[in-house]
Enzyme design. Structure first.
Site, PDB file in Angstrom:
ATOM      1  N   CYS A 134       0.953  -1.230  -0.063  1.00 42.83           N
ATOM      2  CA  CYS A 134      -0.083   0.044   0.065  1.00 42.83           C
ATOM      3  C   CYS A 134       1.029   1.144  -0.047  1.00 42.83           C
ATOM      4  O   CYS A 134       2.134   1.265   0.426  1.00 42.83           O
ATOM      5  CB  CYS A 134      -0.919  -0.012   1.501  1.00 42.83           C
ATOM      6  SG  CYS A 134      -1.990  -1.273   1.572  1.00 42.83           S
ATOM      7  N   ASP A 190      19.707  37.604 -12.904  1.00 44.90           N
ATOM      8  CA  ASP A 190      18.286  37.949 -13.722  1.00 44.90           C
ATOM      9  C   ASP A 190      17.808  39.213 -13.114  1.00 44.90           C
ATOM     10  O   ASP A 190      18.016  39.350 -11.870  1.00 44.90           O
ATOM     11  CB  ASP A 190      17.384  36.710 -13.281  1.00 44.90           C
ATOM     12  CG  ASP A 190      15.923  36.865 -13.902  1.00 44.90           C
ATOM     13  OD1 ASP A 190      15.865  36.676 -14.993  1.00 44.90           O
ATOM     14  OD2 ASP A 190      15.092  37.484 -13.128  1.00 44.90           O
TER      15      ASP A 190
END
Length: 517
Positions: free
Chosen positions: A34, A467
Site C-alpha cells: 500500500c 536575472d
C-alpha cells in the site's frame, strides 16, 4: 527513507499523504502493498515491511492494494532532486528508455556498464531496471484496461509488453486479477461504462491520491481522448506554474483555452495533444494520442512539465528558514518550477528569448514553428504544429532569421550540437557536464545556462543571481541585490534555489505570475 522503520510506521499510522511515493508498505499477513496514506486500518508494526519502490514490492511477491492504488502514487521526489547515476537512471526509466532501448541503452546513456547500473539500482531500490520498467508497464496497462475500450491484446502491446501472455501474467501477478476481471470490476464501479468513470472503489484522501478515486476515463463523446487525473503532493500553487506556461506559449504549439494549458507533444510513435487544468486536489489531464503506446511517456512528460513529483513541504520548510523569504512562502506556499516537455526545444527557445521581451521571443519561436514544424490537426482548439526537432532545424537558413548576427550564430551552433549528438539534453543528463558543454558554446552566458538547467534539466538548485527580476525582488525584500552577495546569501537555500527563484519572481506583477483570466 524506507530504512527508517520508526518514521515509516508513524507515517502509516497517521495516513500521511506527504510520504506517498517516498516508500511503500508491504503487509506480511495479506501479501498486499500500500501507499502510506491507505485508508484501511493500519496493520500491526510487526507485520509491516517497507520498500523503496512498487517494483521492489512486486518482486518480493506482494500485490497492489485495490483500495489505495499504490501504483498511482506520485513519483518519489528524490529522483528529481539528485544528480547521481541512480537518480538519472530513474528519470530515464520513467521516460521510457528501457522500453525503447533496453538496459544496454540505459547504461550507454549513463556511461556505465549494464552490470554496474543493475547493481546500483538493486542496492538502492530493491529492483533492477527491467523490474522497474515492468512496474511502469503494469501501471499503464491498468490505466488502459480500466479507462478505454481497446481490445486487451491491443492494450498489451500499447503498454509495452512483448506478448499477450506476459501481459496476462504480469497483470494477474501485480493486481491479483486477470485483465478481463480488472476491466469488469472497473465497469461495475462506474455503472457499466468502461471508459467514463472510476478506477478504484475507495476514496484516496490527500493530495498524493487521485482525489476521489477516479483515476482516469475516456472523455465523453470524444473518441481517442483519455481523461485522467494527475496526483501531486499538497500544497500546489498554480499561479506562476500555469501563468508562466500560458504567458510564454508559442502560437501553434501551445495555448491557454477554457482554463487549460494545451500543447502538442512529439512522441516516439506519433504525436499527441494534451490539455492540463489545475484543480483543487489534482491536475485534470486530457490526452489525445495518435498511438496509445506513447501513453506512459506522455503522462511522464506532463508530470515533469508541471513538477508534480516535488515535495513542497520539504522545499518550503527549507526556504522558510530565511526570515526575508518566509512571508512570501506563508502567503502562497507550494510553488513549482515550470519545466518543459522537451529539453532541446526549451534550449532553442531560451536562445530566442535572450535580451528580448516575452512577446518577441514568442514571435521568433512561432516563425520557426511555421517554417519547420510538423503540421497537426486539433479539432478542439487552435494548435497547428509540433515544435521542430534539432534535425529539422538544422536545415534552417540563418540569414532569414530576424535576429542579430551574434544571436544567429548562437542558435545555429546550439542546433548543430544538438542534431550532431555532441550535446544531449534530457532527463538523464549529468547536470554539471551539461552546464559545461552549454557554457562552451558561443553566446551562452550564466543566465542562459542556468535557466536551461532549471527548466529543461530539472536541477532544483539552479540559480539566476544575474536575472533582473530576481535582483529587483531581492532588493525589494531587503536581500542583497548584487549577484555575488545574493549568491552568498542563497547558500542557505540550497538545494532548493530554483524554487526560491519562483518565489522571488512572483513578487512582480508580470502575467507569468498569474493564472490567465
Amino acid at each position: 527513507m524506507h530504512t527508517d522503520t520508526e518514521r515509516c510506521v508513524r507515517a502509516v499510522r497517521s495516513k500521511d499523504a506527504r510520504f506517498d511515493g517516498w516508500f511503500f508498505t508491504a503487509v506480511l499477513t495479506t501479501r498486499i502493498y500500500c501507499r502510506p496514506s491507505c485508508p484501511v486500518v493500519p496493520p500491526k508494526p510487526e507485520n509491516m515491511v517497507f520498500y523503496p519502490s512498487a517494483a521492489a514490492c512486486q518482486q518480493a511477491g506482494f500485490r497492489a492494494c485495490k483500495r489505495c492504488r499504490p501504483d498511482t502514487s506520485p513519483g518519489s521526489p528524490e529522483w528529481n532532486a539528485r544528480a547521481d547515476a541512480v537518480a538519472r537512471a530513474m528519470r530515464l526509466i520513467r521516460d521510457g528508455v528501457v522500453d525503447r532501448e533496453g538496459v544496454p541503452g540505459l547504461a550507454a546513456r549513463l556511461g556505465y556498464s549494464t552490470r554496474q547500473i543493475e547493481r546500483q539500482l538493486l542496492a538502492e531500490l530493491g529492483a533492477g531496471p527491467l523490474a522497474l520498467a515492468r512496474a511502469q508497464r503494469a501501471q499503464t496497462a491498468r490505466l488502459l484496461i480500466e479507462t478505454t475500450g481497446l481490445p486487451l491484446a491491443d492494450v498489451a502491446f500499447a503498454a509495452g509488453f512483448a506478448s499477450v501472455r506476459t501481459f496476462n501474467d504480469t497483470v494477474r501477478e501485480v493486481f491479483a486479477l486477470s485483465p478481463s476481471e480488472l476491466r469488469a470490476r472497473a465497469a461495475r464501479v462506474t455503472g457499466g461504462d468502461t471508459g467514463a468513470g472510476a478506477t478504484g472503489p475507495g476514496r484516496t484522501r490527500g493530495a498524493g491520491g487521485t482525489g476521489d478515486g477516479r483515476g482516469a476515463g475516456r472523455a465523453p463523446g470524444t473518441p481517442g481522448v483519455i481523461a485522467l487525473r494527475l496526483p501531486y503532493r499538497s500544497p500546489l500553487n498554480p499561479d506562476n506554474l500555469f501563468g508562466h506556461l500560458a504567458a510564454t506559449a508559442v502560437p501553434g504549439v501551445e495555448e491557454w483555452r477554457d482554463g487549460a494549458y494545451r500543447r502538442t507533444l512529439a512522441l516516439p510513435h506519433g504525436h499527441g495533444i494534451v490539455a492540463l487544468t489545475p484543480r483543487p486536489d489534482h491536475i485534470a489531464c486530457r490526452l489525445s494520442l495518435t498511438d496509445p503506446r506513447d501513453l506512459t511517456l506522455a503522462i511522464s512528460r506532463c508530470r515533469w512539465l508541471l513538477d508534480l513529483d516535488a515535495d513542497p513541504v520539504a522545499v518550503d520548510d527549507q526556504l522558510r528558514t530565511d526570515p526575508l523569504l518566509a512571508p512570501l512562502i506563508d502567503k502562497a506556499p507550494g510553488r513549482r518550477v515550470p519545466r518543459t516537455v522537451d529539453a532541446a526545444e526549451f534550449a532553442v527557445r531560451a536562445v530566442l528569448g535572450q535580451q528580448v521581451s516575452t512577446a518577441a521571443a514568442r514571435t521568433h519561436a512561432a516563425r520557426l514553428v511555421t517554417a519547420h514544424g510538423t503540421p497537426v490537426d486539433d479539432p478542439e482548439g487552435g494548435l497547428t504544429h509540433l515544435f521542430p526537432d534539432p534535425e529539422a532545424l538544422a536545415a534552417l537558413d540563418s540569414e532569414a532569421l530576424a535576429l542579430p548576427r551574434s544571436r544567429r550564430t548562437t542558435l545555429t551552433t546550439l542546433i548543430g550540437a544538438l542534431a550532431g549528438g555532441s550535446l544531449r539534453l534530457g532527463p538523464g543528463s549529468d547536470w554539471d557536464e551539461a552546464r559545461a558543454r552549454l557554457a562552451a558554446l558561443p553566446g551562452f552566458g550564466p543566465w542562459t545556462v542556468e535557466v536551461i538547467a532549471m527548466r529543461a534539466l530539472g536541477d532544483p538548485d539552479a540559480f539566476l543571481p544575474t536575472d533582473l527580476g530576481v535582483r529587483r525582488a531581492a532588493a525589494g525584500l531587503g536581500l542583497p541585490s548584487t549577484p555575488a552577495a545574493l549568491t552568498a546569501r542563497a547558500a542557505a537555500w540550497r538545494p532548493w534555489r530554483a524554487y526560491a527563484v519562483q518565489y522571488l519572481w512572483a513578487t512582480d506583477t508580470h502575467p507569468v505570475n498569474h493564472l490567465p483570466v
